[in-house]
Design an enzyme around this catalytic site. Structure first.
Site, mmCIF file in Angstrom:
data_model
loop_
_atom_site.group_PDB
_atom_site.id
_atom_site.type_symbol
_atom_site.label_atom_id
_atom_site.label_comp_id
_atom_site.label_asym_id
_atom_site.label_seq_id
_atom_site.Cartn_x
_atom_site.Cartn_y
_atom_site.Cartn_z
ATOM 1 C CG ASP A 1 4.733 -4.093 -6.487
ATOM 2 O OD1 ASP A 1 5.710 -4.253 -5.767
ATOM 3 O OD2 ASP A 1 4.630 -4.720 -7.342
ATOM 4 C CB SER B 1 7.930 -10.190 -10.916
ATOM 5 O OG SER B 1 9.045 -9.249 -10.425
ATOM 6 C CG HIS C 1 6.306 -7.869 -6.425
ATOM 7 N ND1 HIS C 1 6.119 -6.663 -7.649
ATOM 8 C CD2 HIS C 1 7.249 -8.861 -6.749
ATOM 9 C CE1 HIS C 1 6.798 -7.216 -8.493
ATOM 10 N NE2 HIS C 1 7.499 -8.260 -8.150
#
Length: 633
Positions: free
Chosen positions: A572, A487, A604
């Site tokens: 995602d 991330s 994600h």
């Protein structure tokens, strides 16, 4: 602000405490042992204490099973999920469990209820493309829950009262357009809300559910005013607040005026994370916070006696109560530390009896894992950064290959506890450095604000200064340092390879942002109310075009010289697949080695066991090639 930051990804959850003798073992542990599903975990106890539940694999997915508490009867499977693991669940009363599920990682969660008497799972929010949120589980009311749905408008959530017996959804609070969170009193009535115009936040209140909401307090997003829950009589409100302070404190306020009437607990060194509540005794129990490890400040003597008794029975462990009966006399207790996911117990408080339910990952013995040590270093501009260093067992801490592992968020933090990624890397011979760079939460307002518009700049300098500290201490071989993150940590990986191309031998980017312009244009619709805040914290695409251009790794890929591994979920909703596609295309055009892993059924971060195996096996090979660490045959 606090509620939103909790939604922003911090890829790993940590818990734990304590030290013990560490075996100087160099045994190579099979990779899949670090990442495979536990045989049995997520133990919970029903509200009446009669039923024990847990999750274990069924057709490779974590599903919920039940059996009578205290019985050796064969467990009964309640759920039949085959697409993705159930992430977590909780009991509603004596007969029902509730969990959330999405499809392929799209994060459009559905509320699913299973009644053990009917042996059937029911999707209570079966609306395509609609995201459900649990506004309040209303644990005191077995047949009711408050859920938020963005069914009417994808950017905002209305609140519905869900009847678990019939499935009926009754609208109880329609969002006028700017409310981002809602709160109920102990009777299950929506009494307060928080709205935003993007940069300013307004706390609204009403005395009763038939009255209109009235604005009470408006602050900028830099201020934290996060209601926790009402007092037992529903007259006063406990709030986590940093108004007039640098660090978040727990205060009691008059909900009609937002005026602080009482300081419950504050610290000078770190923020207070939240306040716990006893449903049985109807009073707050402890304030939680993290220094280098999770800690508690008790405001209820009875709760302090409970935890003291548990800690006496479970020395050298971080003790966590994960589930309780309504009367709080029986509970599920987790005992963990930095080297093990630990053991789960059923505790009978009246009898002072602790019954072992099982070890979560018995195939990873604590003595073979590496210790996670808290560290600090000072950045080039004088900030003190707290972090964690994990050294491989059986190796002198000199001239080691190192994996730098910045956390996701970025407005989150790393904590001390067991992390399978870190333990896997240490077992392969790598030292692992995790750091809470500027912007990490928990260290106060000023430390957080120091990150604004510093993606790829001072935030990245903090990470680079961690590498310099390791080299100065003689721990790191400067020619064998890799950066890996997920991330925002993935973004930091890319930014590190761009901004400091000679610092890293390689990088691993897991669902990371690569282009700040496209990232800001593709956030999920329910994050759109925060877009102006993003512009203040990350940068405005028009006003800060030069800043965002310089801070976008995909637009500066010509500066990257190190090999890179990238992993991405196709569904995602936070970091669009195009973020990874852009980087891969730019590097391939220059002949850079960039293996690319894409999983079509993930979002994600990879949740399914087989996809995690594929990613970490690729990482093991990649790091072995460029850092020279150990690799399983």
């Amino acid at each position: 602000m606090q509620r939103f930051l909790k939604q922003f990804l911090a890829m790993t959850v940590f818990t734990g405490v304590a030290t013990a003798a560490i075996a100087q073992s160099s045994d190579l542990i099979p990779l899949r042992d670090f990442f495979r599903n536990p045989e049995r975990a997520f133990f919970r106890i029903s509200a009446d204490g009669k039923t024990l539940s847990f999750m274990q694999p069924w057709q490779r997915r974590m599903n919920i099973f039940i059996q009578p508490a205290g019985s050796n009867a064969e467990p009964v499977r309640l759920t039949s999920e085959t697409d993705r693991d159930i992430r977590d669940y909780f009991w509603k009363g004596p007969n029902r469990v509730v969990y959330l599920k999405d499809i392929g990682g799209d994060e459009n969660d559905h509320v699913v209820v299973v009644d053990k008497r009917a042996d059937k799972a029911t999707d209570m929010t079966p609306f395509p493309g609609v995201k459900a949120q649990i506004v309040d589980a209303l644990l005191e009311f077995p047949n009711r829950m408050l859920v938020g749905l963005n069914k009417r408008n994808k950017e905002i959530f209305d609140v519905y009262d869900l009847d678990l017996a019939t499935g009926k959804l009754t609208l109880v609070a329609e969002n006028p357009g700017k409310i981002t969170s809602w709160g109920a009193d102990h009777a299950g009535r929506i009494r307060y809300a928080v709205a935003t115009d993007g940069v300013n936040q307004t706390y609204l209140y009403r005395d009763k559910p038939t009255a209109p909401f009235k604005p009470v307090l408006t602050t900028t997003f830099r201020d934290n005013f996060a209601p926790q829950f009402f007092t037992a009589d529903n007259r006063k409100l406990f709030v986590a607040s940093n108004i007039g302070r640098d660090k978040v404190a727990i205060v009691q306020v008059d909900p009609a005026t937002a005026k602080e009437e009482k300081l419950v607990y504050a610290r000078d060194d770190v923020d207070i994370d939240g306040l716990a509540w006893s449903r049985a005794h109807k009073r707050p129990t402890f304030a939680s916070y993290q220094t280098w490890k999770p800690e508690r400040h008790f405001v209820d003597p009875d709760a302090q006696r409970l935890y003291s008794a548990l800690e006496a029975k479970l020395p050298d462990r971080q003790v966590i109560v994960q589930s309780t009966t309504d009367d709080e006399n029986r509970m599920i207790v987790a005992a963990v530390n930095d080297r093990t996911q630990g053991t789960r117990y059923l505790y009978d408080r009246k009898a002072a009896k602790l019954t072992k339910l099982g070890d979560v990952t018995p195939w990873l013995p604590e003595a073979t894992m590496a210790a996670v040590k808290p560290i600090t270093y000072t950045t080039r501009d004088g900030l003190v950064v707290n972090g964690y260093l994990t050294l491989p067992n059986g190796r002198e801490p000199k001239n080691l290959p190192v994996v730098i592992n910045p956390h996701g968020g970025p407005w989150a933090r790393d904590g001390w506890g067991f992390n399978p990624e870190v333990q896997f890397l240490a077992n392969r011979g790598y030292a692992v450095l995790q750091m809470n760079y500027r912007g990490s939460t928990g260290y106060g307002r000023k430390f957080w604000e120091a990150s604004f518009k510093q993606w790829g700049f001072k935030m990245q300098d903090d990470i680079s200064d961690g590498v310099a500290w390791l080299v100065k201490e003689g721990i790191a071989d400067p020619k064998r340092v890799c950066i890996y993150g997920a991330s925002y940590g993935g973004y930091a990986t890319l930014a590190g390879l761009v901004q400091t191309p000679d610092l890293y031998a390689c990088g691993v980017d897991y669902v990371g942002v690569s282009n700040l312009f496209t990232f800001l244009n593709t956030i999920p619709p329910y994050w759109k109310p925060y877009l102006d805040m993003f512009h203040e914290m990350v940068g405005d695409p028009e006003k800060d075009e030069a800043l965002l251009t310089a801070g976008s790794p995909a637009l500066n890929a010509d500066k990257i010289r190190s090999p890179l591994l990238i992993a991405q979920g196709a569904r995602d909703p936070r970091v669009n697949k195009d973020e990874s596609d852009q980087m891969v295309a730019a590097l391939k055009a220059r002949g850079i080695d960039v293996p690319y892993i894409v999983k079509d059924n993930e979002g994600h971060g990879f949740r399914n066991e087989e996809n995690q195996f594929a990613f970490y096996e690729a990482m093991e090979t990649f790091l072995g090639k460029y850092l020279g660490g150990r690799k399983a045959d």
